[in-house]
Design a protein around this motif. Structure first.
Motif, PDB file in Angstrom:
ATOM      1  N   ASP A  69      52.541  15.166  56.576  1.00 48.99           N
ATOM      2  CA  ASP A  69      53.530  14.568  55.797  1.00 48.99           C
ATOM      3  C   ASP A  69      52.379  14.135  54.655  1.00 48.99           C
ATOM      4  O   ASP A  69      51.516  13.241  54.821  1.00 48.99           O
ATOM      5  CB  ASP A  69      54.308  13.367  56.419  1.00 48.99           C
ATOM      6  CG  ASP A  69      55.237  12.585  55.485  1.00 48.99           C
ATOM      7  OD1 ASP A  69      55.394  13.144  54.422  1.00 48.99           O
ATOM      8  OD2 ASP A  69      55.752  11.793  56.150  1.00 48.99           O
ATOM      9  N   ARG A  70      52.982  14.500  53.321  1.00 48.75           N
ATOM     10  CA  ARG A  70      51.942  13.926  52.297  1.00 48.75           C
ATOM     11  C   ARG A  70      52.189  12.409  51.973  1.00 48.75           C
ATOM     12  O   ARG A  70      51.081  11.679  51.483  1.00 48.75           O
ATOM     13  CB  ARG A  70      52.687  14.443  50.851  1.00 48.75           C
ATOM     14  CG  ARG A  70      52.076  15.672  50.490  1.00 48.75           C
ATOM     15  CD  ARG A  70      52.270  16.338  48.969  1.00 48.75           C
ATOM     16  NE  ARG A  70      53.664  16.161  48.666  1.00 48.75           N
ATOM     17  CZ  ARG A  70      54.668  17.038  48.849  1.00 48.75           C
ATOM     18  NH1 ARG A  70      54.328  18.216  49.036  1.00 48.75           N
ATOM     19  NH2 ARG A  70      55.805  16.728  48.078  1.00 48.75           N
ATOM     20  N   SER A  71      53.185  11.839  52.451  1.00 49.79           N
ATOM     21  CA  SER A  71      53.520  10.562  52.103  1.00 49.79           C
ATOM     22  C   SER A  71      52.896   9.633  53.133  1.00 49.79           C
ATOM     23  O   SER A  71      52.771   8.403  52.933  1.00 49.79           O
ATOM     24  CB  SER A  71      55.207  10.128  52.372  1.00 49.79           C
ATOM     25  OG  SER A  71      55.509  10.288  53.616  1.00 49.79           O
ATOM     26  N   GLY A  72      52.222  10.111  54.228  1.00 50.06           N
ATOM     27  CA  GLY A  72      51.367   9.655  55.125  1.00 50.06           C
ATOM     28  C   GLY A  72      52.522   8.732  56.231  1.00 50.06           C
ATOM     29  O   GLY A  72      52.077   7.850  57.020  1.00 50.06           O
ATOM     30  N   VAL A  73      53.692   9.067  56.158  1.00 46.19           N
ATOM     31  CA  VAL A  73      54.565   8.158  56.883  1.00 46.19           C
ATOM     32  C   VAL A  73      54.460   8.714  58.193  1.00 46.19           C
ATOM     33  O   VAL A  73      54.706   7.776  59.373  1.00 46.19           O
ATOM     34  CB  VAL A  73      56.396   8.680  56.508  1.00 46.19           C
ATOM     35  CG1 VAL A  73      57.236   7.828  57.637  1.00 46.19           C
ATOM     36  CG2 VAL A  73      56.382   7.888  55.173  1.00 46.19           C
ATOM     37  N   ARG A  74      54.262  10.005  58.408  1.00 47.80           N
ATOM     38  CA  ARG A  74      53.904  10.361  60.073  1.00 47.80           C
ATOM     39  C   ARG A  74      52.896  11.258  59.939  1.00 47.80           C
ATOM     40  O   ARG A  74      52.651  12.255  59.156  1.00 47.80           O
ATOM     41  CB  ARG A  74      55.293  11.037  60.639  1.00 47.80           C
ATOM     42  CG  ARG A  74      55.695  12.098  60.208  1.00 47.80           C
ATOM     43  CD  ARG A  74      56.708  12.815  61.013  1.00 47.80           C
ATOM     44  NE  ARG A  74      57.194  14.276  60.821  1.00 47.80           N
ATOM     45  CZ  ARG A  74      56.641  15.311  61.075  1.00 47.80           C
ATOM     46  NH1 ARG A  74      55.421  15.205  61.890  1.00 47.80           N
ATOM     47  NH2 ARG A  74      57.146  16.569  60.713  1.00 47.80           N
ATOM     48  N   SER A  75      52.168  11.622  61.002  1.00 46.47           N
ATOM     49  CA  SER A  75      51.192  12.541  61.262  1.00 46.47           C
ATOM     50  C   SER A  75      51.754  13.711  61.827  1.00 46.47           C
ATOM     51  O   SER A  75      52.735  13.795  62.499  1.00 46.47           O
ATOM     52  CB  SER A  75      49.908  11.833  61.960  1.00 46.47           C
ATOM     53  OG  SER A  75      50.366  11.657  63.070  1.00 46.47           O
ATOM     54  N   THR A 108      50.891  24.028  58.000  1.00 48.40           N
ATOM     55  CA  THR A 108      51.021  22.603  57.933  1.00 48.40           C
ATOM     56  C   THR A 108      51.939  22.201  56.547  1.00 48.40           C
ATOM     57  O   THR A 108      51.983  21.023  56.435  1.00 48.40           O
ATOM     58  CB  THR A 108      49.740  22.031  57.880  1.00 48.40           C
ATOM     59  OG1 THR A 108      49.097  22.284  56.575  1.00 48.40           O
ATOM     60  CG2 THR A 108      49.084  22.251  59.125  1.00 48.40           C
ATOM     61  N   LEU A 109      52.448  23.366  55.726  1.00 47.71           N
ATOM     62  CA  LEU A 109      52.811  22.862  54.353  1.00 47.71           C
ATOM     63  C   LEU A 109      54.229  22.962  54.335  1.00 47.71           C
ATOM     64  O   LEU A 109      54.787  22.757  53.164  1.00 47.71           O
ATOM     65  CB  LEU A 109      52.193  23.679  53.388  1.00 47.71           C
ATOM     66  CG  LEU A 109      50.643  23.305  53.343  1.00 47.71           C
ATOM     67  CD1 LEU A 109      49.976  24.289  52.210  1.00 47.71           C
ATOM     68  CD2 LEU A 109      50.291  21.953  52.777  1.00 47.71           C
ATOM     69  N   ALA A 110      55.128  23.501  55.384  1.00 50.00           N
ATOM     70  CA  ALA A 110      56.725  23.451  55.235  1.00 50.00           C
ATOM     71  C   ALA A 110      57.191  22.458  55.499  1.00 50.00           C
ATOM     72  O   ALA A 110      57.187  21.869  56.599  1.00 50.00           O
ATOM     73  CB  ALA A 110      57.078  24.675  56.219  1.00 50.00           C
ATOM     74  N   GLU A 111      57.846  21.897  54.356  1.00 49.07           N
ATOM     75  CA  GLU A 111      58.578  20.406  54.393  1.00 49.07           C
ATOM     76  C   GLU A 111      60.043  20.595  54.699  1.00 49.07           C
ATOM     77  O   GLU A 111      60.728  19.597  54.751  1.00 49.07           O
ATOM     78  CB  GLU A 111      58.564  19.922  53.135  1.00 49.07           C
ATOM     79  CG  GLU A 111      56.892  19.546  52.787  1.00 49.07           C
ATOM     80  CD  GLU A 111      56.922  18.809  51.317  1.00 49.07           C
ATOM     81  OE1 GLU A 111      57.837  18.901  50.604  1.00 49.07           O
ATOM     82  OE2 GLU A 111      55.833  18.256  51.210  1.00 49.07           O
ATOM     83  N   SER A 112      60.523  21.697  55.425  1.00 48.89           N
ATOM     84  CA  SER A 112      61.858  21.784  55.585  1.00 48.89           C
ATOM     85  C   SER A 112      61.934  23.114  56.391  1.00 48.89           C
ATOM     86  O   SER A 112      61.302  24.198  56.191  1.00 48.89           O
ATOM     87  CB  SER A 112      62.808  21.747  54.388  1.00 48.89           C
ATOM     88  OG  SER A 112      62.828  23.027  53.863  1.00 48.89           O
TER      89      SER A 112
END
Length: 242
Positions: A69-75, A108-112
């Protein structure tokens, strides 16, 4: 929806009866406790899904587990190295080629899930491999992360799920209305186009589920497609909704 209850057999033999499927115990499974329930570890489960289910089902699940997660909300919930180590337990068993096929494609880059489906479709229709989450620095100093980019072709792509425009994703996170999200996205696209000179192509779930429709959309955008399925692609063509 699944109709069977899946359990780990207490023995090295599997069976199926009365809506219950028991899978043979290998002796290498990792068992974890989640809210009082003893279940197989995420790594075990993903590898077992990869060897038994259609590749798209496994790819979406594996991408989601690996997402950083780019936002760092979760690993990330697990790592590629952990999955590779668990896959080694299955060497020589049926489904090994399917496991390898999933792990080669996972990222690791698929956001959906739509992004995972889109990558699978790119491969099916012979589309050149894109750069994932390509970064463009905007005039404001913010970074725009493009879902897919073909810099050498001057094209970028955005996989737009309905959540973005129905206030369930960006709108929910920022307090923006759906209309405001649409306007902000349009301004973002205009700024990226002004900086790069690239053409933008967008698609949603309906586009990506229909292979012919997706192929036509890509061709019209100017992407060169190889109509010959890549070697080994046909054996993975069966797709099931997740």
């Amino acid at each position: 929806m699944p109709t069977d209850l899946h359990l780990l057999s207490p023995t090295s033999s599997g069976r199926r009866r009365n809506g219950t499927r028991e899978f043979a115990r290998r002796g290498t499974e990792s068992i974890v406790d989640i809210d009082g329930l003893r279940v197989t570890s995420l790594e075990d489960t993903l590898i077992d899904i990869a060897r038994r289910e259609p590749i798209l089902t496994a790819l979406v699940m594996t991408d989601a587990a690996l997402l950083v997660d780019r936002s760092g909300v979760r690993s990330a919930r697990c790592t590629a190295e952990e999955l590779d180590a668990k896959a080694a337990d299955f060497r020589g068993q049926p489904g090994t080629r399917m496991i390898d096929a999933v792990l080669r494609r996972a990222t690791t880059l698929a956001e959906s899930p739509l992004e995972s489906l889109s990558r699978w479709r790119f491969e099916q229709v012979g589309c050149p491999a894109p750069v994932l989450q390509h970064t463009v620095r905007l005039a404001s100093g913010r970074d725009a992360h493009l879902d897919f980019a073909w810099p050498e072709l001057g094209i970028w792509g955005e996989a737009d799920g309905a959540a973005k425009y129905l206030g369930l994703s960006q709108a929910g996170a920022t307090g923006m209305t759906a209309a405001q999200v649409v306007i902000a996205e349009k301004r973002r696209e205009d700024e990226i186009r002004g900086l790069t000179g690239w053409r933008c192509i967008r698609w949603g779930w309906d586009d990506a589920w229909d292979v012919q429709r997706f192929r036509t959309l890509l061709v019209r955008a100017g992407l060169p497609l190889d109509r010959r399925a890549p070697p080994g692609m046909r054996q993975f063509a069966r797709v099931r909704a997740t």
